[in-house]
Design an enzyme around this catalytic site. Structure first.
Site, PDB file in Angstrom:
ATOM      1  N   LYS A 116      27.192  71.053  23.476  1.00 31.03           N
ATOM      2  CA  LYS A 116      25.821  71.572  23.513  1.00 31.03           C
ATOM      3  C   LYS A 116      25.517  72.415  24.744  1.00 31.03           C
ATOM      4  CE  LYS A 116      22.609  68.752  21.884  1.00 31.03           C
ATOM      5  NZ  LYS A 116      21.874  67.477  21.643  1.00 31.03           N
ATOM      6  N   GLY A 164      22.133  63.006  16.388  1.00 31.97           N
ATOM      7  CA  GLY A 164      21.421  61.850  15.850  1.00 31.97           C
ATOM      8  C   GLY A 164      20.483  61.203  16.862  1.00 31.97           C
ATOM      9  N   GLU A 200      18.556  69.180  31.430  1.00 33.44           N
ATOM     10  CA  GLU A 200      17.613  70.299  31.306  1.00 33.44           C
ATOM     11  C   GLU A 200      16.194  69.809  31.562  1.00 33.44           C
ATOM     12  OE1 GLU A 200      18.441  71.902  27.342  1.00 33.44           O
ATOM     13  OE2 GLU A 200      17.090  70.480  26.405  1.00 33.44           O
ATOM     14  N   ILE A 203      10.307  68.720  28.441  1.00 34.68           N
ATOM     15  CA  ILE A 203       8.956  69.159  28.103  1.00 34.68           C
ATOM     16  C   ILE A 203       8.186  67.942  27.601  1.00 34.68           C
ATOM     17  CG2 ILE A 203       7.565  70.739  26.688  1.00 34.68           C
ATOM     18  CD1 ILE A 203       9.328  72.202  28.725  1.00 34.68           C
ATOM     19  N   HIS A 208       9.004  70.162  17.979  1.00 34.27           N
ATOM     20  CA  HIS A 208      10.361  70.562  17.579  1.00 34.27           C
ATOM     21  C   HIS A 208      10.225  71.571  16.439  1.00 34.27           C
ATOM     22  CE1 HIS A 208      14.721  69.652  16.424  1.00 34.27           C
ATOM     23  NE2 HIS A 208      14.258  70.366  15.420  1.00 34.27           N
ATOM     24  N   LYS A 237      14.071  62.694  13.366  1.00 31.48           N
ATOM     25  CA  LYS A 237      12.987  63.233  12.555  1.00 31.48           C
ATOM     26  C   LYS A 237      12.538  62.266  11.456  1.00 31.48           C
ATOM     27  CE  LYS A 237      15.369  67.473  13.441  1.00 31.48           C
ATOM     28  NZ  LYS A 237      16.531  68.257  12.998  1.00 31.48           N
ATOM     29  N   GLU A 275      17.763  74.915  16.663  1.00 28.34           N
ATOM     30  CA  GLU A 275      16.635  74.064  17.041  1.00 28.34           C
ATOM     31  C   GLU A 275      16.020  74.513  18.372  1.00 28.34           C
ATOM     32  OE1 GLU A 275      17.735  69.931  14.785  1.00 28.34           O
ATOM     33  OE2 GLU A 275      18.173  69.993  16.927  1.00 28.34           O
ATOM     34  N   GLU A 288      19.582  73.389  20.484  1.00 23.92           N
ATOM     35  CA  GLU A 288      20.939  73.240  19.942  1.00 23.92           C
ATOM     36  C   GLU A 288      21.059  73.912  18.583  1.00 23.92           C
ATOM     37  OE1 GLU A 288      22.492  69.564  18.509  1.00 23.92           O
ATOM     38  OE2 GLU A 288      20.606  68.899  17.652  1.00 23.92           O
ATOM     39  N   ARG A 292      25.733  73.175  10.123  1.00 29.46           N
ATOM     40  CA  ARG A 292      25.917  72.476   8.846  1.00 29.46           C
ATOM     41  C   ARG A 292      24.616  72.552   8.060  1.00 29.46           C
ATOM     42  NH1 ARG A 292      22.607  68.066  10.056  1.00 29.46           N
ATOM     43  NH2 ARG A 292      22.654  67.468  12.246  1.00 29.46           N
TER      44      ARG A 292
HETATM   45  P1  ADP Z   1      19.192  66.754  10.789  1.00 29.16           P
HETATM   46  O1  ADP Z   1      18.975  67.620  11.979  1.00 29.16           O
HETATM   47  O2  ADP Z   1      19.967  67.328   9.677  1.00 29.16           O
HETATM   48  O3  ADP Z   1      17.931  66.160  10.390  1.00 29.16           O
HETATM   49  P2  ADP Z   1      20.079  64.288  11.909  1.00 29.16           P
HETATM   50  O4  ADP Z   1      20.053  64.403  13.408  1.00 29.16           O
HETATM   51  O5  ADP Z   1      19.078  63.459  11.238  1.00 29.16           O
HETATM   52  O6  ADP Z   1      20.177  65.734  11.330  1.00 29.16           O
HETATM   53  O7  ADP Z   1      21.527  63.825  11.489  1.00 29.16           O
HETATM   54  C1  ADP Z   1      21.914  63.787  10.146  1.00 29.16           C
HETATM   55  C2  ADP Z   1      22.964  62.750  10.002  1.00 29.16           C
HETATM   56  O8  ADP Z   1      24.090  63.097  10.771  1.00 29.16           O
HETATM   57  C3  ADP Z   1      22.564  61.384  10.483  1.00 29.16           C
HETATM   58  O9  ADP Z   1      23.229  60.452   9.671  1.00 29.16           O
HETATM   59  C4  ADP Z   1      23.080  61.342  11.907  1.00 29.16           C
HETATM   60  O10 ADP Z   1      23.284  60.010  12.312  1.00 29.16           O
HETATM   61  C5  ADP Z   1      24.362  62.120  11.758  1.00 29.16           C
HETATM   62  N1  ADP Z   1      24.775  62.866  12.946  1.00 29.16           N
HETATM   63  C6  ADP Z   1      24.249  64.004  13.412  1.00 29.16           C
HETATM   64  N2  ADP Z   1      24.921  64.448  14.487  1.00 29.16           N
HETATM   65  C7  ADP Z   1      25.907  63.559  14.716  1.00 29.16           C
HETATM   66  C8  ADP Z   1      26.965  63.447  15.696  1.00 29.16           C
HETATM   67  N3  ADP Z   1      27.151  64.356  16.644  1.00 29.16           N
HETATM   68  N4  ADP Z   1      27.773  62.394  15.609  1.00 29.16           N
HETATM   69  C9  ADP Z   1      27.596  61.471  14.658  1.00 29.16           C
HETATM   70  N5  ADP Z   1      26.655  61.537  13.705  1.00 29.16           N
HETATM   71  C10 ADP Z   1      25.814  62.543  13.731  1.00 29.16           C
HETATM   72  P1  ADP Z   2      20.367  65.762  18.805  1.00 28.02           P
HETATM   73  O1  ADP Z   2      21.678  66.487  18.901  1.00 28.02           O
HETATM   74  O2  ADP Z   2      20.494  64.308  19.032  1.00 28.02           O
HETATM   75  O3  ADP Z   2      19.593  66.158  17.587  1.00 28.02           O
HETATM   76  P2  ADP Z   2      18.555  67.502  20.337  1.00 28.02           P
HETATM   77  O4  ADP Z   2      19.011  68.248  21.530  1.00 28.02           O
HETATM   78  O5  ADP Z   2      18.353  68.261  19.086  1.00 28.02           O
HETATM   79  O6  ADP Z   2      19.548  66.289  20.097  1.00 28.02           O
HETATM   80  O7  ADP Z   2      17.215  66.724  20.699  1.00 28.02           O
HETATM   81  C1  ADP Z   2      16.663  65.764  19.824  1.00 28.02           C
HETATM   82  C2  ADP Z   2      15.199  65.556  20.146  1.00 28.02           C
HETATM   83  O8  ADP Z   2      15.029  65.126  21.504  1.00 28.02           O
HETATM   84  C3  ADP Z   2      14.335  66.789  20.025  1.00 28.02           C
HETATM   85  O9  ADP Z   2      13.912  67.027  18.718  1.00 28.02           O
HETATM   86  C4  ADP Z   2      13.172  66.424  20.939  1.00 28.02           C
HETATM   87  O10 ADP Z   2      12.295  65.511  20.335  1.00 28.02           O
HETATM   88  C5  ADP Z   2      13.864  65.719  22.084  1.00 28.02           C
HETATM   89  N1  ADP Z   2      14.269  66.660  23.148  1.00 28.02           N
HETATM   90  C6  ADP Z   2      15.499  67.174  23.360  1.00 28.02           C
HETATM   91  N2  ADP Z   2      15.516  67.980  24.432  1.00 28.02           N
HETATM   92  C7  ADP Z   2      14.251  68.010  24.915  1.00 28.02           C
HETATM   93  C8  ADP Z   2      13.608  68.657  26.038  1.00 28.02           C
HETATM   94  N3  ADP Z   2      14.295  69.444  26.856  1.00 28.02           N
HETATM   95  N4  ADP Z   2      12.278  68.438  26.216  1.00 28.02           N
HETATM   96  C9  ADP Z   2      11.582  67.636  25.389  1.00 28.02           C
HETATM   97  N5  ADP Z   2      12.127  66.984  24.337  1.00 28.02           N
HETATM   98  C10 ADP Z   2      13.449  67.160  24.096  1.00 28.02           C
HETATM   99 MG    MG Z   3      18.953  68.075  17.119  1.00 26.95          MG
END
Ligand code: ADP
Ligand code: ADP
Ligand code: MG
Length: 448
Positions: A116, A164, A200, A203, A208, A237, A275, A288, A292
């Protein structure tokens, strides 16, 4: 076009891919673990192959087992769905080396987006706004403290391999930062087999917002508008909608322009989601790329009329976007999705078990994506998602009314579900006014 596709996944997304294949006249091969013998993806695929025991590391995540099934069934391509192997660059490489097309981005693009902090640097260099943060991962607590001092608290520590919602820690002061860094590294190592963490700016009151993208192999990139995914619990989410009530035409087209350039520069192909975090002033910052199909893709399908999964297959088969999409993409009406999880609606503790009774809602503007059925079992081995309830209306008000009606008619007996929580959220005046941030769900269910 492909003749036969293997679906390397389970649950609702495996069924979703089967639907797209049926629409295209492509035959399907399901793979399943011993725990999923009686699952609907096994029943509705043209062929099904058992690839191992319930534990996903021995079945859905077992690359040799999946590849052997692909060879036995003699498929042309593999659709990985989401989760499991979908963002595994090594798997994509092994598929291609075995002469099977991987339905997703090229392996080097998956690899870039999977780290990331590297993805963040690449997008920033291509002109997409990012939050201030570390260059690469943070090596020591001294480095983290120095950086946080420059950026200002609060800061967020995130696993570079994360997903996740796991492996994240918010530090509000220099006193707590070193211990939180160690915790984040330990959680990252346990969950993602990689302890690397980056930092980072955090906020505090964030929304999101994410953009759905399709790209073909010929450099065409289309942005299918955005989704609002601010309603979350534990950084995961719960409710998603399209379009976002907080994104106007000017911002939408500015970000779309920047993304088109950046993704072309990265050599991005197939579907993906970019995102962003929106701050209180309405600025968007990249967080990020999910390389997929995403859980919440149906809200985009409702408002654009584009079949995202079918598009993924056609792109992988070498089609050009102008030939498979009606351009320019138009956004019509408003769509909302509720993720119905088998979990306690207040504590969020998973609630696996047998579904003893089930009524799926229907009617105008309602779609249910699920692999659940009466007497079926929600297995403790996998994700707790039972169903995605998606509605479409002329505008947000009509979509909310349809969602409330559909939630009232959605009956799941035998396990706890998040339906009561969704009902409370949909009736909340601030939700109705679209005034919320990522902390919104805390008012219904206190979280740590
Ligand atoms: P979306 O952004 O599609 O809503 P989610 O963050 O809810 O994605 O993840 C979708 C599915 O993929 C969930 O079952 C989550 O646990 C799994 N998942 C997402 N990223 C990873 C990861 N890096 N490693 C393992 N499982 C992941
Ligand atoms: P993942 O790979 O687990 O989905 P993300 O980087 O997409 O991780 O972050 C997941 C969630 O965490 C975001 O939707 C938001 O709610 C929170 N988040 C992540 N980064 C930030 C940030 N810099 N400031 C505020 N909230 C954040
Ligand atoms: Mg994410």
């Amino acid at each position: 076009m492909f003749e036969r596709i293997l679906i390397a996944n389970r649950g609702e997304i495996a069924l979703r891919v089967i639907c797209a294949c049926k629409d295209l006249g492509v035959s399907t091969v399901a793979v399943y673990s011993e725990a999923d013998r009686h699952s609907l993806h096994v029943r509705f695929a043209d062929q099904a192959i058992c690839i191992g025991p319930a534990k996903s590391s021995l079945s859905y995540l077992d690359i040799p087992a999946v590849i052997s099934a692909a060879e036995i069934a003699n498929v042309d391509a593999i659709h990985p769905g989401y989760g499991f192997l979908s963002e595994n660059a090594d798997f994509a490489e092994v598929c291609e080396a075995s002469g099977v097309r991987f339905i997703g981005p090229p392996p080097d693009v998956i690899r870039l987006m999977g780290v990331k902090d590297r993805a963040r640097a690449a997008m920033r260099d291509a002109g997409v706004p990012t939050l201030p943060g570390s260059e690469g991962c943070v090596g020591s607590s001294e480095e983290a403290l120095e950086l946080a001092k420059q950026i200002g608290y609060p800061v967020i520590l995130k696993a570079t391999a994360g997903g996740g919602g796991r492996g994240m820690r918010i530090a509000r002061s220099p006193e707590e930062l070193p211990a939180l860094l160690v915790q984040a590294q330990q959680e990252a190592a346990a969950a993602f087999s990689c302890p690397d963490v980056y930092l980072e700016k955090y906020i505090e009151s964030a929304r999101h917002i994410e953009f759905q993208v399709l790209a073909d192999r010929y450099g065409n990139v289309e942005i299918l508008g955005e989704r609002e995914c601010t309603i979350q619990r534990r950084h995961q989410k719960l409710i998603e909608e399209a379009p976002s009530p907080s994104v106007g035409n000017e911002l939408r087209s500015r970000i779309a322009g920047a993304l088109r350039e950046a993704l072309r520069a990265c050599g991005y192909v197939n579907a993906g989601t970019v995102e962003f975090i929106m701050d209180g002033c309405g600025n968007l910052y990249f967080i990020e790329v999910n390389a997929r199909v995403q859980v919440e893709h149906p809200v985009t399908e409702f408002v654009t009329g584009v079949d995202v999964v079918k598009s993924q297959i056609l792109i992988a088969a070498g089609e050009k976007l102008p030939d498979i999409l009606e351009l320019p993409i138009q956004i019509r009406g408003h769509s909302i999705e509720c993720r119905i999880n088998a979990e306690h609606p207040v504590t969020f503790a998973p609630s696996p078990g047998r579904i003893t009774g089930l009524n799926l809602p229907g009617g105008v503007g309602v779609r249910v994506d699920t692999a659940a059925y009466a007497e079926g079992v929600i297995s403790p081995y996998y994700d707790s998602l039972v169903a995605k309830l998606i509605v479409h209306g002329r505008d947000r008000t009509e979509a909310i009314a349809r969602m409330k009606r559909a939630l009232d008619m959605f009956v799941v007996e035998g396990v706890h579900t998040s339906i009561p929580l969704h009902q409370r959220i949909l009736s909340d005046p601030d939700f109705v006014r679209a005034e919320f941030d990522t902390n919104f769900v805390r008012r219904f269910a206190p979280q740590k």
